[in-house]
Write a protein that holds these residues in place. Structure first.
Motif, PDB file in Angstrom:
ATOM      1  N   UNK A 172       0.835  -1.202   0.000  1.00 42.68           N
ATOM      2  CA  UNK A 172       0.000   0.000   0.000  1.00 42.68           C
ATOM      3  C   UNK A 172       0.868   1.249   0.000  1.00 42.68           C
ATOM      4  N   UNK A 173       1.892   1.267   0.850  1.00 39.49           N
ATOM      5  CA  UNK A 173       2.796   2.424   0.906  1.00 39.49           C
ATOM      6  C   UNK A 173       3.504   2.626  -0.429  1.00 39.49           C
ATOM      7  N   UNK A 174       3.966   1.535  -1.020  1.00 37.49           N
ATOM      8  CA  UNK A 174       4.664   1.642  -2.302  1.00 37.49           C
ATOM      9  C   UNK A 174       3.736   2.143  -3.399  1.00 37.49           C
ATOM     10  N   UNK A 175       2.522   1.629  -3.451  1.00 35.77           N
ATOM     11  CA  UNK A 175       1.560   2.088  -4.465  1.00 35.77           C
ATOM     12  C   UNK A 175       1.286   3.576  -4.309  1.00 35.77           C
TER      13      UNK A 175
ATOM     14  N   UNK B 168       4.258   5.523  -5.572  1.00 33.95           N
ATOM     15  CA  UNK B 168       4.343   5.480  -7.036  1.00 33.95           C
ATOM     16  C   UNK B 168       3.297   6.404  -7.657  1.00 33.95           C
ATOM     17  N   UNK B 169       2.077   6.402  -7.106  1.00 35.21           N
ATOM     18  CA  UNK B 169       1.037   7.288  -7.627  1.00 35.21           C
ATOM     19  C   UNK B 169       1.442   8.750  -7.465  1.00 35.21           C
ATOM     20  N   UNK B 170       2.008   9.086  -6.311  1.00 35.49           N
ATOM     21  CA  UNK B 170       2.450  10.457  -6.068  1.00 35.49           C
ATOM     22  C   UNK B 170       3.551  10.846  -7.048  1.00 35.49           C
ATOM     23  N   UNK B 171       4.525   9.962  -7.232  1.00 34.40           N
ATOM     24  CA  UNK B 171       5.611  10.251  -8.173  1.00 34.40           C
ATOM     25  C   UNK B 171       5.095  10.369  -9.603  1.00 34.40           C
ATOM     26  N   UNK B 172       4.121   9.552  -9.965  1.00 36.17           N
ATOM     27  CA  UNK B 172       3.541   9.627 -11.319  1.00 36.17           C
ATOM     28  C   UNK B 172       2.872  10.974 -11.547  1.00 36.17           C
TER      29      UNK B 172
END
Length: 126
Positions: free
Chosen positions: A100-103, A106-110
């Protein structure tokens, strides 16, 4: 109950449980309600509840005892719940929390990358 605020349900549930733990209504040593009970209480799916509990485990607020349930961690407990189990594998809830933290990251970086690319294309088009 999980509200439709745009904030993911598992975060809303984790926030509420965290507040109950810190506020004392779920004292140290107290078991959390079962996953099924929490799902009914928050009108959420089992997987959403498991992600919320996984977050609390990662934060060290609760600890799971296989076959017994998940309990509010005593303040003097060590970080044993964050370590691998006897078989050398991380508990599934811990892995769920990490995913969950990684997703989320990744969404924030995207989103940030999209904004940068948009600015660059505007600058090169000017």
């Amino acid at each position: 109950m999980v509200r439709k605020t745009g904030r993911p349900g598992y975060l809303q549930i984790a926030d509420d449980l965290r507040a109950q733990i810190r506020g004392g209504s779920l004292p140290p040593g107290e078991p959390l309600p079962s996953t099924a009970q929490l799902a009914e209480q928050y009108d959420a799916s089992l997987s959403v509840v498991k992600m919320a509990v996984g977050l609390l485990r990662n934060e060290g607020l609760v600890i799971g005892q296989q076959g017994k349930g998940v309990f509010v961690r005593e303040p003097d407990d060590t970080a044993e719940g964050d370590q691998a189990d006897e078989a050398g594998t991380a508990p599934a809830e811990d892995l769920t929390g990490e995913v969950v933290k990684l997703r989320t990251a990744v969404q924030d970086l995207s989103r940030r990358l999209s904004r940068i690319e948009e600015r660059l294309s505007q600058q090169s088009g000017s």
